[in-house]
Design a protein around this motif. Structure first.
Motif, PDB file in Angstrom:
ATOM      1  N   ARG A   1      45.598  36.960  40.461  1.00 37.91           N
ATOM      2  CA  ARG A   1      45.171  35.591  40.754  1.00 37.91           C
ATOM      3  C   ARG A   1      46.110  34.549  40.153  1.00 37.91           C
ATOM      4  O   ARG A   1      45.982  33.365  40.455  1.00 37.91           O
ATOM      5  N   TYR A   2      47.029  34.968  39.299  1.00 35.08           N
ATOM      6  CA  TYR A   2      47.902  34.016  38.619  1.00 35.08           C
ATOM      7  C   TYR A   2      49.339  34.509  38.685  1.00 35.08           C
ATOM      8  O   TYR A   2      49.599  35.705  38.785  1.00 35.08           O
ATOM      9  N   SER A   3      50.278  33.581  38.612  1.00 33.28           N
ATOM     10  CA  SER A   3      51.702  33.931  38.676  1.00 33.28           C
ATOM     11  C   SER A   3      52.467  33.161  37.606  1.00 33.28           C
ATOM     12  O   SER A   3      52.342  31.929  37.504  1.00 33.28           O
ATOM     13  N   LEU A   4      53.259  33.886  36.829  1.00 33.07           N
ATOM     14  CA  LEU A   4      54.099  33.241  35.820  1.00 33.07           C
ATOM     15  C   LEU A   4      55.265  32.490  36.437  1.00 33.07           C
ATOM     16  O   LEU A   4      55.937  31.717  35.757  1.00 33.07           O
ATOM     17  N   ALA A   5      55.520  32.721  37.746  1.00 34.78           N
ATOM     18  CA  ALA A   5      56.627  32.041  38.406  1.00 34.78           C
ATOM     19  C   ALA A   5      56.282  30.614  38.821  1.00 34.78           C
ATOM     20  O   ALA A   5      57.162  29.858  39.247  1.00 34.78           O
ATOM     21  N   ASP A   6      55.010  30.210  38.697  1.00 33.64           N
ATOM     22  CA  ASP A   6      54.628  28.845  39.056  1.00 33.64           C
ATOM     23  C   ASP A   6      55.304  27.841  38.138  1.00 33.64           C
ATOM     24  O   ASP A   6      55.613  28.143  36.973  1.00 33.64           O
ATOM     25  N   GLU A   7      55.505  26.627  38.658  1.00 29.80           N
ATOM     26  CA  GLU A   7      56.178  25.613  37.845  1.00 29.80           C
ATOM     27  C   GLU A   7      55.338  25.244  36.632  1.00 29.80           C
ATOM     28  O   GLU A   7      55.847  25.162  35.514  1.00 29.80           O
ATOM     29  N   ASP A   8      54.046  24.992  36.854  1.00 29.59           N
ATOM     30  CA  ASP A   8      53.138  24.728  35.739  1.00 29.59           C
ATOM     31  C   ASP A   8      52.302  25.986  35.527  1.00 29.59           C
ATOM     32  O   ASP A   8      51.250  26.173  36.133  1.00 29.59           O
TER      33      ASP A   8
ATOM     34  N   LEU B   1      50.856  27.235  32.715  1.00 32.58           N
ATOM     35  CA  LEU B   1      50.112  27.293  31.458  1.00 32.58           C
ATOM     36  C   LEU B   1      48.909  28.222  31.586  1.00 32.58           C
ATOM     37  O   LEU B   1      48.684  29.095  30.746  1.00 32.58           O
ATOM     38  N   ARG B   2      48.119  28.038  32.666  1.00 32.81           N
ATOM     39  CA  ARG B   2      46.933  28.869  32.849  1.00 32.81           C
ATOM     40  C   ARG B   2      47.321  30.341  33.026  1.00 32.81           C
ATOM     41  O   ARG B   2      46.663  31.239  32.479  1.00 32.81           O
ATOM     42  N   ALA B   3      48.390  30.597  33.776  1.00 31.16           N
ATOM     43  CA  ALA B   3      48.844  31.972  33.984  1.00 31.16           C
ATOM     44  C   ALA B   3      49.263  32.612  32.666  1.00 31.16           C
ATOM     45  O   ALA B   3      48.973  33.787  32.409  1.00 31.16           O
ATOM     46  N   ARG B   4      49.944  31.851  31.804  1.00 33.60           N
ATOM     47  CA  ARG B   4      50.364  32.391  30.511  1.00 33.60           C
ATOM     48  C   ARG B   4      49.157  32.676  29.623  1.00 33.60           C
ATOM     49  O   ARG B   4      49.130  33.671  28.897  1.00 33.60           O
ATOM     50  N   GLN B   5      48.156  31.804  29.672  1.00 34.22           N
ATOM     51  CA  GLN B   5      46.942  32.033  28.886  1.00 34.22           C
ATOM     52  C   GLN B   5      46.240  33.312  29.322  1.00 34.22           C
ATOM     53  O   GLN B   5      45.880  34.162  28.486  1.00 34.22           O
ATOM     54  N   VAL B   6      46.061  33.460  30.632  1.00 33.96           N
ATOM     55  CA  VAL B   6      45.349  34.636  31.152  1.00 33.96           C
ATOM     56  C   VAL B   6      46.153  35.903  30.902  1.00 33.96           C
ATOM     57  O   VAL B   6      45.603  36.934  30.479  1.00 33.96           O
ATOM     58  N   GLU B   7      47.463  35.857  31.156  1.00 32.45           N
ATOM     59  CA  GLU B   7      48.323  37.034  30.972  1.00 32.45           C
ATOM     60  C   GLU B   7      48.263  37.521  29.530  1.00 32.45           C
ATOM     61  O   GLU B   7      48.128  38.729  29.268  1.00 32.45           O
ATOM     62  N   THR B   8      48.357  36.594  28.591  1.00 33.99           N
ATOM     63  CA  THR B   8      48.334  36.979  27.175  1.00 33.99           C
ATOM     64  C   THR B   8      46.990  37.557  26.782  1.00 33.99           C
ATOM     65  O   THR B   8      46.906  38.616  26.158  1.00 33.99           O
ATOM     66  N   ARG B   9      45.912  36.856  27.159  1.00 32.78           N
ATOM     67  CA  ARG B   9      44.576  37.306  26.742  1.00 32.78           C
ATOM     68  C   ARG B   9      44.236  38.666  27.353  1.00 32.78           C
ATOM     69  O   ARG B   9      43.753  39.560  26.654  1.00 32.78           O
TER      70      ARG B   9
ATOM     71  N   ILE C   1      39.808  49.793  32.928  1.00 40.09           N
ATOM     72  CA  ILE C   1      40.386  48.646  32.223  1.00 40.09           C
ATOM     73  C   ILE C   1      41.682  48.211  32.897  1.00 40.09           C
ATOM     74  O   ILE C   1      41.930  47.017  33.103  1.00 40.09           O
ATOM     75  N   GLY C   2      42.528  49.183  33.249  1.00 40.69           N
ATOM     76  CA  GLY C   2      43.776  48.859  33.943  1.00 40.69           C
ATOM     77  C   GLY C   2      43.538  48.218  35.300  1.00 40.69           C
ATOM     78  O   GLY C   2      44.246  47.279  35.687  1.00 40.69           O
ATOM     79  N   LEU C   3      42.530  48.692  36.025  1.00 42.96           N
ATOM     80  CA  LEU C   3      42.204  48.108  37.336  1.00 42.96           C
ATOM     81  C   LEU C   3      41.753  46.662  37.175  1.00 42.96           C
ATOM     82  O   LEU C   3      42.182  45.774  37.926  1.00 42.96           O
ATOM     83  N   TYR C   4      40.885  46.413  36.192  1.00 45.94           N
ATOM     84  CA  TYR C   4      40.431  45.040  35.955  1.00 45.94           C
ATOM     85  C   TYR C   4      41.608  44.137  35.585  1.00 45.94           C
ATOM     86  O   TYR C   4      41.700  42.990  36.049  1.00 45.94           O
ATOM     87  N   THR C   5      42.533  44.664  34.775  1.00 48.40           N
ATOM     88  CA  THR C   5      43.719  43.895  34.410  1.00 48.40           C
ATOM     89  C   THR C   5      44.552  43.546  35.637  1.00 48.40           C
ATOM     90  O   THR C   5      45.004  42.407  35.795  1.00 48.40           O
ATOM     91  N   ASP C   6      44.760  44.522  36.522  1.00 48.94           N
ATOM     92  CA  ASP C   6      45.538  44.276  37.737  1.00 48.94           C
ATOM     93  C   ASP C   6      44.884  43.203  38.606  1.00 48.94           C
ATOM     94  O   ASP C   6      45.571  42.318  39.141  1.00 48.94           O
ATOM     95  N   LEU C   7      43.566  43.274  38.761  1.00 48.91           N
ATOM     96  CA  LEU C   7      42.870  42.327  39.636  1.00 48.91           C
ATOM     97  C   LEU C   7      42.909  40.912  39.070  1.00 48.91           C
ATOM     98  O   LEU C   7      43.040  39.933  39.819  1.00 48.91           O
ATOM     99  N   VAL C   8      42.815  40.793  37.745  1.00 45.27           N
ATOM    100  CA  VAL C   8      42.876  39.460  37.132  1.00 45.27           C
ATOM    101  C   VAL C   8      44.282  38.878  37.275  1.00 45.27           C
ATOM    102  O   VAL C   8      44.451  37.700  37.612  1.00 45.27           O
ATOM    103  N   LYS C   9      45.312  39.704  37.037  1.00 43.38           N
ATOM    104  CA  LYS C   9      46.692  39.211  37.094  1.00 43.38           C
ATOM    105  C   LYS C   9      47.099  38.794  38.502  1.00 43.38           C
ATOM    106  O   LYS C   9      48.002  37.965  38.672  1.00 43.38           O
TER     107      LYS C   9
END
Length: 250
Positions: free
Chosen positions: A89-96, A98-106, A79-87
């Protein structure tokens, strides 16, 4: 020795390489394999060894419990490995973001809920290895009356927050790094844990609220559909201020 040598060799081999998936796999697998390798060696060796009957029965129970722990640990690491691999692909440091925040939270909430379920089930399976515990469980199931009600009341906060966490993950009224106004305070959602949410207030204080708060009570979410913030700015000026230059500067 085999486990330590193997991971040391693979770590040295990948030290200068940017192998994200392999590096994450090694990081997540190192601790569980450190438990599983000796257990596997014990499971292979014990049938060929002679022990007194009492010791042999104890070893069988201990290896059964250890096997349950090893499987649960492997599932949690997966489960932790899958979480790392999904995260990745997205960065909370991006200007927009929204998608990163959705994925990170879920992914955070669902992974944490899955880990809780795995721990509860593995503890139950490990306890069932011992006949007195199995008999107690059978008795509780047979007399599903007062004892069941007491256990249900005792476990209510755990399951209430677990269900609230799944609701937050699916409906997402809040997400990591959302800007909210809650209890009259302006801040960012800093952490969504198993039982509580941490709001980082603008002056660096932290407001800690239970998960159920965001299901049951109203609050303001300023970044529900995007990362842009719209607010009111009041300019207190003299009556003689030239409005046109001020508007041009704006």
């Amino acid at each position: 020795v085999l486990q330590r040598a193997l991971f040391a060799f693979l770590g040295r081999l990948l030290r200068d390489k940017n192998e994200g998936v392999v590096a994450a796999l090694l990081r997540r697998a190192q601790a569980p394999s450190g438990f599983a390798f000796p257990l596997l060696a014990a499971l292979i060796a014990i049938p060929y060894l002679m022990f007194p009957p009492g010791v042999d029965a104890v070893l069988v129970k201990l290896t059964a419990v250890a096997s349950v722990i090893a499987v649960a640990w492997a599932i949690i690491a997966s489960i932790g490995l899958y979480t790392d691999l999904v995260k990745r692909r997205y960065s909370l440091a991006d200007e927009d973001n929204l998608r990163a925040r959705q994925v990170e939270t879920r992914i955070n909430i669902l992974a944490r809920s899955a880990v809780i379920v795995v721990v509860i089930v593995s503890c139950a399976l490990a306890a069932m290895v011992f006949p007195p515990v199995r008999a107690l469980g059978t008795t509780l199931l047979a007399s599903a009356g007062v004892a069941g009600i007491v256990i249900g009341i005792a476990a209510r906060p755990l399951f209430e927050n677990l269900i609230a966490g799944v609701q937050l993950a699916l409906s997402q009224p809040i997400r990591i790094d959302d800007v909210v106004i809650v209890e009259g305070e302006y801040g960012h959602i800093e952490e969504i844990a198993s039982t509580f949410v941490v709001v980082r207030i603008w002056d660096q204080r932290r407001l800690v609220l239970p998960l159920t708060y965001f299901i049951e009570k109203p609050f303001q979410n300023w970044t529900r559909t995007g990362s842009a913030l719209i607010g009111t700015v009041m300019l207190y000026v003299d009556y003689s201020v030239p409005v046109d230059p001020l508007r041009a500067e704006l």
